[in-house]
Structure formats: C-alpha cells, structure tokens
Write a protein that holds these residues in place. Sequence first.
Motif, mmCIF file in Angstrom:
data_model
loop_
_atom_site.group_PDB
_atom_site.id
_atom_site.type_symbol
_atom_site.label_atom_id
_atom_site.label_comp_id
_atom_site.label_asym_id
_atom_site.label_seq_id
_atom_site.Cartn_x
_atom_site.Cartn_y
_atom_site.Cartn_z
ATOM 1 N N SER A 24 0.661 -1.237 0.030
ATOM 2 C CA SER A 24 0.223 -0.142 0.048
ATOM 3 C C SER A 24 0.663 1.140 0.105
ATOM 4 C CB SER A 24 -0.979 -0.004 1.095
ATOM 5 O OG SER A 24 -1.883 -0.650 1.112
ATOM 6 N N ASN A 50 -10.951 3.985 -2.581
ATOM 7 C CA ASN A 50 -12.513 2.644 -2.541
ATOM 8 C C ASN A 50 -11.339 2.347 -0.604
ATOM 9 O OD1 ASN A 50 -13.805 0.621 -1.845
ATOM 10 N ND2 ASN A 50 -11.938 -0.757 -3.238
ATOM 11 N N LYS A 51 -12.333 2.581 0.218
ATOM 12 C CA LYS A 51 -12.168 2.009 1.526
ATOM 13 C C LYS A 51 -12.681 0.708 1.954
ATOM 14 C CE LYS A 51 -14.120 6.431 3.974
ATOM 15 N NZ LYS A 51 -12.473 6.518 4.296
ATOM 16 N N ASN A 55 -13.805 -4.306 8.926
ATOM 17 C CA ASN A 55 -13.411 -5.222 9.916
ATOM 18 C C ASN A 55 -14.566 -6.371 10.346
ATOM 19 O OD1 ASN A 55 -10.571 -4.986 9.375
ATOM 20 N ND2 ASN A 55 -10.347 -3.572 11.082
ATOM 21 N N SER A 72 -8.959 -1.956 -0.702
ATOM 22 C CA SER A 72 -9.507 -0.463 -0.628
ATOM 23 C C SER A 72 -8.177 -0.529 -1.341
ATOM 24 C CB SER A 72 -9.154 -0.644 0.597
ATOM 25 O OG SER A 72 -7.588 -1.899 1.050
ATOM 26 N N ASN A 73 -8.042 1.256 -1.425
ATOM 27 C CA ASN A 73 -7.106 1.977 -2.038
ATOM 28 C C ASN A 73 -6.528 3.672 -2.583
ATOM 29 O OD1 ASN A 73 -6.862 2.675 -5.302
ATOM 30 N ND2 ASN A 73 -8.450 1.444 -4.760
ATOM 31 N N PRO A 74 -6.176 4.251 -2.632
ATOM 32 C CA PRO A 74 -6.584 5.144 -2.011
ATOM 33 C C PRO A 74 -6.811 6.356 -3.466
ATOM 34 C CG PRO A 74 -3.839 5.564 -2.214
ATOM 35 C CD PRO A 74 -4.731 4.222 -2.024
ATOM 36 N N TYR D 222 -4.147 3.119 11.532
ATOM 37 C CA TYR D 222 -5.747 2.108 10.753
ATOM 38 C C TYR D 222 -4.831 0.810 10.689
ATOM 39 C CZ TYR D 222 -10.863 1.055 8.874
ATOM 40 O OH TYR D 222 -11.724 0.450 8.176
ATOM 41 N N MET D 223 -5.658 -0.179 11.528
ATOM 42 C CA MET D 223 -5.631 -1.614 10.780
ATOM 43 C C MET D 223 -6.178 -2.322 10.508
ATOM 44 S SD MET D 223 -3.459 -2.969 14.416
ATOM 45 C CE MET D 223 -2.154 -1.970 13.999
ATOM 46 N N GLN D 232 -1.971 -2.141 5.632
ATOM 47 C CA GLN D 232 -2.592 -0.749 6.034
ATOM 48 C C GLN D 232 -1.519 0.073 7.214
ATOM 49 O OE1 GLN D 232 -5.838 -0.472 4.692
ATOM 50 N NE2 GLN D 232 -5.398 2.064 5.950
ATOM 51 N N ARG D 265 -2.977 7.612 7.587
ATOM 52 C CA ARG D 265 -3.467 7.180 6.709
ATOM 53 C C ARG D 265 -4.565 6.496 6.955
ATOM 54 N NH1 ARG D 265 1.817 6.091 4.628
ATOM 55 N NH2 ARG D 265 1.880 6.668 2.594
ATOM 56 N N ASP D 266 -6.099 7.162 5.902
ATOM 57 C CA ASP D 266 -7.629 6.331 6.338
ATOM 58 C C ASP D 266 -7.424 4.849 5.890
ATOM 59 O OD1 ASP D 266 -7.980 6.550 3.533
ATOM 60 O OD2 ASP D 266 -9.140 8.007 4.002
ATOM 61 N N ALA D 267 -9.202 4.357 5.933
ATOM 62 C CA ALA D 267 -8.902 2.750 5.492
ATOM 63 C C ALA D 267 -8.717 2.604 3.621
ATOM 64 C CB ALA D 267 -10.515 2.612 5.620
ATOM 65 N N SER D 268 -8.587 3.763 3.175
ATOM 66 C CA SER D 268 -8.869 3.609 1.535
ATOM 67 C C SER D 268 -7.160 3.627 1.275
ATOM 68 C CB SER D 268 -9.167 4.115 1.026
ATOM 69 O OG SER D 268 -8.912 5.633 1.361
ATOM 70 N N GLY D 269 -6.111 4.593 2.528
ATOM 71 C CA GLY D 269 -5.426 4.835 1.928
ATOM 72 C C GLY D 269 -4.334 5.938 1.680
ATOM 73 N N ILE D 270 -5.724 7.046 1.776
ATOM 74 C CA ILE D 270 -5.162 8.574 1.578
ATOM 75 C C ILE D 270 -4.957 9.400 3.130
ATOM 76 C CG2 ILE D 270 -6.579 10.892 1.392
ATOM 77 C CD1 ILE D 270 -8.661 9.300 -0.374
#
Lengths: 326, 326, 274, 274
Positions: A24, A50-51, A55, A72-74, D222-223, D232, D265-270
């Motif tokens: 990531s 995309n979040k 969990n 998930s990816n930014p 965030y994990m 993550q 970073r948030d759940a999306s990696g931003i």
Amino acid sequence: MLKTRISGIEFENPLILAAGIMGSTAASMNWILDSGASGVVTKSFSKEPNKGYKNPTTVEVEGGIINAIGLSNPGVSNFKNELKLIKRNRKGTTQENGDKGIDSKIAIGKEISDKIAIASVYGSTPEEFADVVLEVHDLVDMIELNISCPHAMGGCGAAIGQDPNLTYEVVKAAKKLSHVPIIAKLTPNVTDIVEIANSAKNAGADALTLINSLGPGMKIEINTGIPILSNKFGGMSGPAIKPIAVKCVFDVYESCDIPIIGVGGIRDYKDVVEFLYAGSSAVEIGTSIMYEGPKIFSNINNELKNFMVENNFNSIDEIIGFAHKD
Amino acid sequence: MLKTRISGIEFENPLILAAGIMGSTAASMNWILDSGASGVVTKSFSKEPNKGYKNPTTVEVEGGIINAIGLSNPGVSNFKNELKLIKRNRKGTTQENGDKGIDSKIAIGKEISDKIAIASVYGSTPEEFADVVLEVHDLVDMIELNISCPHAMGGCGAAIGQDPNLTYEVVKAAKKLSHVPIIAKLTPNVTDIVEIANSAKNAGADALTLINSLGPGMKIEINTGIPILSNKFGGMSGPAIKPIAVKCVFDVYESCDIPIIGVGGIRDYKDVVEFLYAGSSAVEIGTSIMYEGPKIFSNINNELKNFMVENNFNSIDEIIGFAHKD
Amino acid sequence: MNKIINDYRILEIKEIISETDTIKTFIFDWEMEGNRIPKPGQFVMVWSFLRKKDEKPMSISKIDENNNQIAITLKNVGEFTNDLHNLTVGDKLGIRGPYGNGFEMEGDNILAIGGGVGMAPISCFVDQATDNGSNVDIVSASVTKNELLFLDRMKNSGANIFTCTDDGTCGFEGFATHRTIDLLESRSYDMAVVCGPEIMMKEIFNILEAKQIPAQYSMERYMKCAMGVCGQCCVDNTGWRICVEGPIFSTEDLKKITEFGKYHRDASGIKETF
Amino acid sequence: MNKIINDYRILEIKEIISETDTIKTFIFDWEMEGNRIPKPGQFVMVWSFLRKKDEKPMSISKIDENNNQIAITLKNVGEFTNDLHNLTVGDKLGIRGPYGNGFEMEGDNILAIGGGVGMAPISCFVDQATDNGSNVDIVSASVTKNELLFLDRMKNSGANIFTCTDDGTCGFEGFATHRTIDLLESRSYDMAVVCGPEIMMKEIFNILEAKQIPAQYSMERYMKCAMGVCGQCCVDNTGWRICVEGPIFSTEDLKKITEFGKYHRDASGIKETF
C-alpha cells in the motif's frame, strides 16, 4: 545465477512481492525490495479511492488465511505519489532499516541491480482499466491486471476473469495503450483456467500471474454462528493452496506459450522450485510474510542458491518447466 | 438429540462416512458404523470393474492430501455382494472388533438404530448411471451420484458435474428409475456451483452432497522434478478445504431448497457445527480418518452432544442454517 | 492427532546384495529419528520413478541403528520387482514410512518361521530378539538351498537355524509346516513370529494353535495410500486396514480375519482365492 | 515459523467501569498461557458482532495475572466505540491477540506520560514497573479533572502522580508538555514511556530528545489484518507494520518514522494530516 526474465524484463532473482501484501505504500515496498525481492507488485488500485470492507477483513484458517479486504486503495491520483517513491534504480543506494529486519550487510554500499515495480490495477470496465493504465504506465516497469479478486464489488475482479470475453476485452484495452508489458492475473475459481489464459494471451497479454486467492471460502464462528468476515466470505491464500496453484501453472504452461508468474502458498525454496518445475518463470510471495516477515525473501534466495548448486542447476531457466520433461 | 433427516430418511446422528474412504468392503463400512457413523457412503462403483491408476495414488500436502485413485472398483455385480453385507438393521446386533477401535460398551446388547447405506455410483453416460442404479437400488437406502470426481477417466466424474446439462441428464436418468432418494455429489471446481446445484435439483435430485475434492492439485517432488501421483494431479481433501466447502454449502443453501450433506475437511465437532450453521442437514467425514481412525465418529458425536447442551440447542434442526439468520 | 509420515525421501541405493538368483537386498541410509525409527515387522512404501512408475509396500529386512541404514529385500516376481532388480548402486528410489504396527516381544523363548522372502521381516525381528538375549529358533524354508535367505546373518545373531527345502538340498526335506511340527515335539516356546506365503501361514497357524503357542503373523494385501484412508487393504470380516491395524496380527486377531488363507483382493477390489 | 494468534475468543464482558463520562473500561476473563500472556503496550483486536459489525485494535489497559483477567479502556469517539459503550455486563465480544511488541523495561527511574485515554497502555506498564520496584513518576494529562484516568489505581501502585488538566481543575493547569518540562528541571530518568494524541507525543518527543532521555512511544494507525500481511498500518519512511514492528517504538526508531506527528492514512490509504 538467480536471474530470470519475463517479457524482456530482467529480474535479479525469481522472487516478487505478491499484490495485496504490504503493497500500500512505497515505504513498505522499498523495505521488501531491500529484503531481497527482485520486484514488487503494488496493492491493486483503481480510478477512484475505495475504503474496502469493514473489519474483520482477514481470518486465519487451516493452512492459511481468508481475506476480504475489498480492494481498498486511495485511488490512482493519490497512489501515483507512492509509485514515484518506489526505488527502482538501486545503484549504490539502500535504505536503513536497522534491526527491524533488513539484512543491511547485503545491501549497503554494493552495486545493486535495478528493481522491478509492477502496478496492480483494477476496474469494472475496459475503459476504467485503460484510464488507470494511462495514468501510471510511465511510473512502473510492468502492469498486472487484477481481473481475479474473489471478493470484489460491482463487476470488478473475478467477475471479469471468470468470463473469457470480458477477460479478452479488458486485456486488449490495457495492452493497446500501455508502454510496458501487461500481465493478466487469473483466478483459479473457474471451470477451466486454460480457456481464460488463452483469452488473455489472444488479447495480447505479455505474461500471466497464476493464481489469485482460492475459493472464496468462509469461516463461521462456532459460538455465535456468525460468518467472521464482514463480507462473509473471502479469498483463501497460504500454504494450503499451493497444490492447486502448481496444477494451474502446469496446465497453462502446456497450453499457452507466454511466461507465467506462479503464486500461491510459497513459504520456502522448495515451494519456489516446485513452481519453477511446473513452468513458472518467476514467483510471487505474499501470505507467508505473516510467518517470517520480509526477510523471507533473502532467506529463500539463499536457500535457492544452495539448492541449485547441490543439484547442478546453473540457471533458473534450466529449472523452468522441468516437470514437463518425460 | 443428534437425529437428523434427509429426504424422509432418518439418521441417528449427522455423521456419515464419505465416499472413497474405507468404503471398498462391507467389513470396513460395518466397522465405521459400529464406530458411531449413522450411515456410510460406499466407494464409487461402476458397471464394469476398474483397477484405477497405478501408485502413487495419494500424497500428503499442507492441510490434507491429494489423491488420484482413479475410481477403482470391482464392478457392480461383484460389489453387490458387499452391499448385501452392510448391516443396516442393527437391532441388538453388533460386531466385535476388540481393542482395534470399536467402543463395544456402547454397541453391544443395546437397541440400536438402523443404519443408512448409501451407494456411490458413477458412469460416463445417463444410461450407465441408470443401469447401475437399477442393479443396486433395492440393496441400499439412498444413492449418491458421483458426477464430481476430479481425476476420473473417460467422461466420468467432474466431466459431468462441470456441465449443467450433463448434470441434468444424469440426475434425471437416475431419478426416473430409482426406488430410493437420489443425492447428487457436486464438484467445487466450477465457476458457479449454484448453477450446477439447480440443474441437479431441477432434474429431481432429492439432496446434494457438497463438495467433492478440490482442485485438482499436484505435488512435484523436489529432488527429481517428477509429479508424485502417477496421474500427475489429484483431488485435494482434508482440513484445508473446509472454508471452501462451507462457502459452497452456504451459497447453495440460499438458492436451492433441497437438503445438503456437507463434506470437506471435517476433523472435530466444531467443523461439523460450522457445516450445520452453513446449511447442511448432515455431514460426511473422510480424510480425517487418517488422523484418528474410525473412532473419530464416536468422538465427534460425544463432543457434539456436549456442545449442544452447553449452547442450548435441543436438536440438529435448530443448528441447520443458523448462520443465515441476520 | 497422529502425524502420518508421508513425505518421500529420495534415497540413493548404497549397496545391492544378490541374495539368491531371484532375490536382492537394497540398502539405504536412513535417519534414525523419532517415529522414523522402524520396528521389526513394519514396512515402507517404495516409489520407483525412474522407469515404469509404481509404488509398493515392502517389509523392512534389516534395521541397522548403528550405521543408520535400513534394507529391503525383494523377490523378482513381476513388472515392479523386475524393474527394481535392474537398478544399480547410486540409483534412487522414493521411500516413505515406516508404516504399520510391527511385532511385539512377548517372552524369551521364540520360534521364528520364515518362508522364502518372508524371512525379510522375520530376520529383523530375530536381530532384535537375539540382541535382547532371547533364545530364538528359526525355521527357514525355501524351495531349494540357494533360495535360503540370510543364513550367515542369522547364524551370527546366535539364533538356532532349522532349514528346510522342498528338494532337500539343505536341511530337512519338506515344508516349513513339517519342520515346525517336528520342532514342537521336543520344544516349547513363549511366542512365534511367522511370515511367508499365506497358505503356509494358514497351516502354521493351525499347528501353533493346536499347541497354544501365541503367535504373530505378517500379512500382505494390495495397498494404495498406506495412510489408512483408501480402504484398499481392509480385510474381512473386521474391516481392519493392513496398513494401520496390521501388517502384524496376533493369533486372536487373525481368528477374526475370516479371509486369512482364503482370498485377497486385487487393485479393483475383486476377490482372488489363494 | 511464528505462530500467529488469530482465533477469536468469544468473551463475556465480566465488568464495566465507567471511568469518566466518555471513557469505559471492559474487563474479560483471559487464560494466561504461553504467548497469550500480554505484555504492557500490546494490543488486542476487538470484534463487535452484536450490532454493527466491526473490529478495531485496542490497547490492553490492565493485565491481572492473579485473577486471569485483562481490560480494555475506550473513549466514546465514534460509531464503533459508541456501540461498545452501549454494551452491558454479559454481552460478548470477539477478542484476538495479543499483538505487537510491548514496552521494554530499561532502568529503574521511569517517567510515564499518558494523555487522555493514552493512559491505557501506560497504566499497564506502570503496574509492571512498580511491581518490579522501580521508581515511577506519572504525568497524567486530560482536559479536565473528571477525565483523568486510573488515579486511584496508579496511587495504589506506589507511583508518584503529577496530574495536569487543561482547565486546571486538578493539579497543574496546562498541557502534559509543560508538566514534563517542569519535572525534568529537577529530576532525571532512565527511560520514559509515552502514549497520547500523536501531536502531544511529537512535542514530548522533542522535549525528551533534548534531555537525552530514552523513550518508548505507543503508535496508532488504521488496522485491518493485525497479522502483518495487509500493509494497511505500514508507516513512512521505513514501511514498518504498526501491528508487528510496533505499536511501541523507541526514540531511535521513531526518528526514522518520518510521518510521526505529521499524518496517518485512512482505510483507503489516503493521507490525513494531524
């Protein structure tokens, strides 16, 4: 001695980081490269951020894990900043990770081969794939199309790779525009993977990655009766899926003459050799990082060298496809 | 408390011997029944005798085994003699196996429920299936159609169960003639098992068994580069395939309203409960006999009873499909 | 949960001994470790992958813990054994095991009866028994003198050897059964171990039963998995697996194996009478 | 090969302590066995399956080896923690772990600094340090008196507590940073442990660095998997996984974590800046 080539690109050894594992950030991928991998595949990314799923997204099962991270990816515009930071040119450079795992004796101050960065991209239509390819193909050495994730939403992932026609369209759209070789990563969760492999090849794929995670599978918690993953099911990876991955490589090698990157359950050099025997030109390693951390790459490279010396193999090429000689 | 029903047939508990495991002789099946199984599925047999593949036919892998026995069997006319010796009526009778494994204290001299004998049959055409069904349907309680073996030769096994139309034709032919309920055993090695399940159901199948062995997979010996199985590949069974089997049961339960017998990797009562939660009415146990021997059946029955008491379940029915309540 | 030993060791043949015109012994290095240390009576699965691929169970004929070696001894009786007889030192075989239960030592006066290549597991047991200081009488039977196995090794072990050959070229002229009846007229034993053609074993069984001598017999059946799952080697009427509950069975066990001396099953499961 | 602890224990909440208006402690029975025995600074993954399903990492706030119990302490800051705050004794949660590396004891004079609910892992470490006979000074900081955590427990441990509140309702009026600077004028320490909002930790880091006091900091990101595979929680610029190489990092480690105090970073990696 460990060198291998895929579609004209040289890898200093056959070990590549698999998509979705510690991919990531440029930082974690650089750590993997410093740890001995010849290349990295990024975590799959798409046009928009995309979040992924809530969990729990991962749960252990016998012989591995099942996961439904949910891609998930930014998004590509954010992720390009990470791609730019992957240290592909390694002449004399290295990163210091101290006692957290990198074997710095190997890396520091030596002439080091270039490393290979592979972008894993996904989308739901050929156009989406094409858009993302155009954004990143100048930042990486190869592009792996994720048309095989078994827990993707909305027409992404295996929804494409389980259909020979969609596979053809997506690969064709990506290949048409890309400056770099296109790899199609396929799902084993089909009646006939050889058919899909040939669709990808006919659309122009330069190589194939076999296999994405298996199943999918699910684990139901025994005291509550609730499926543990928030997505209920997820793709299985880890040592237990190796026999099925090896069989897929073996079959596709016999029927489809483009290079194969094997992936699925590799934990030690024996597993790597088995994939090479079956017909892989290189392998990807993912889930086993859970057991050993990034040092798995240098460990396996060392073991692999010993194996080759003991068994009189002079090059990886001599091992590739060996199980087909009969 | 452990009773369950499938297509009107009562099983004293949900544990059945899976096809292909210790099912070649009445003697071994009677031992399994004496050890606590409520029923047995025979090894699959066909019209003509079949010696199967040469050895090696089985090899261990992470989380289980892969096998390519090749459906060896003595042919229906020989095998009928075994079927006649399966002790289905158990009033006050038992067999003495001494210290080799049977818990004789449980069985001897008690009123014991009837046991269920299920014939597993295979062929390459609807006619072959029909012929075999006609020969044996008066000797057994149910018939399981093996349209799912992943290492069968000549149009048998998965060659049928990977095709919705062939599945329909074979099930229809068997169902038309049979005096006893017809169970279709399906392969997970398809793009969409729900589609195949519905073909079987539409053709009249009374129940489904999910799943046959996975993959297939292969193991290449590391020092020689030779695939170990003489058939090169074989179906994977054992604990590692459980998540995929549970997912198949879960999906089919939601979309196809005939009873399901779950099978794949069951080793203890927790695994049984997981299959019941997912929607199985009973389960089959096979490969794990390798680890524990026939006493696995009485062990699991005892554990299962304890689990039900502790969790306030009064009947197996209350557990079946529990994971679908949300 | 039992751990099944099922990984192949690819082993070089270290030595080949031509025991007779039709019988050869193959010696391998063997790591003596944990449940890899064989017991007399146990067998290994031998995978031949060089020519025609096949795999068969073979009794262990020597366990040499000092030199970390084991041996198997094969008679050339068919395609598989013929292939193996054509191997030379340095060739490789895949070996997994050991499997099965082995002989149990019971008492100090022991009668060991081996017919033909059936001497393989018997000689292993004799080594162990004589090492323990037991008195061992061996009835070693074959068709003719040149086919008698392990004579020197057995003599060196300190056991008393009573040979018999069908043609009288060595020792007693006649069958193992006759020799055994003779011996039992003057001697008594705490236990017997028996391996040979099943018809021979059946007759020995009757003789030893009449004299109430507890005995253990080594059985052979067509085998596939050797891990206790496939059911190929199950016997009537108990259903026991030769690969797990056997291959060694006591007199009491054998009474329940109704097919003993009568029939066995081929690879397809069809019964073949002896 | 490391064994990852990844099976859930479905545990009843045995006791709930309302520490403040917004902070609750949940106590569970916990089998203290092998690598299940937590170290101060480690965390568990807490799966809530009763209402909205989700799972988050939570620092362990108490390790009671005598009574076989552990506790987690949560501030109600969002959907997940709000759901948990609505649970009652007898409700169940799925817990897996412990994960991560924990604090390392180095020397006898210890400064422990906790801001708000950051006192959770700090209090665990203080229990251990005072049990070992170390001298421990605690800087416990919060917005107001009612939000100060574990005051009685920490007093009973024998540590010296230096409270500070933003509004001056208890102890020093001001931030943990000021309180720490004050303390360091007259005292010296072998080591410090720090947990609190990352901005606070960053300032404390600068203060302790200036005084050359070795320190360990508890990081949060965030994990997802908590098993070291998903990537993550990896941090710039080393790539280390908070769930494996962390969550506790030394001063030297933290110098290499370039994103410390800057962004996560948030759940999306931003990236989100602090």
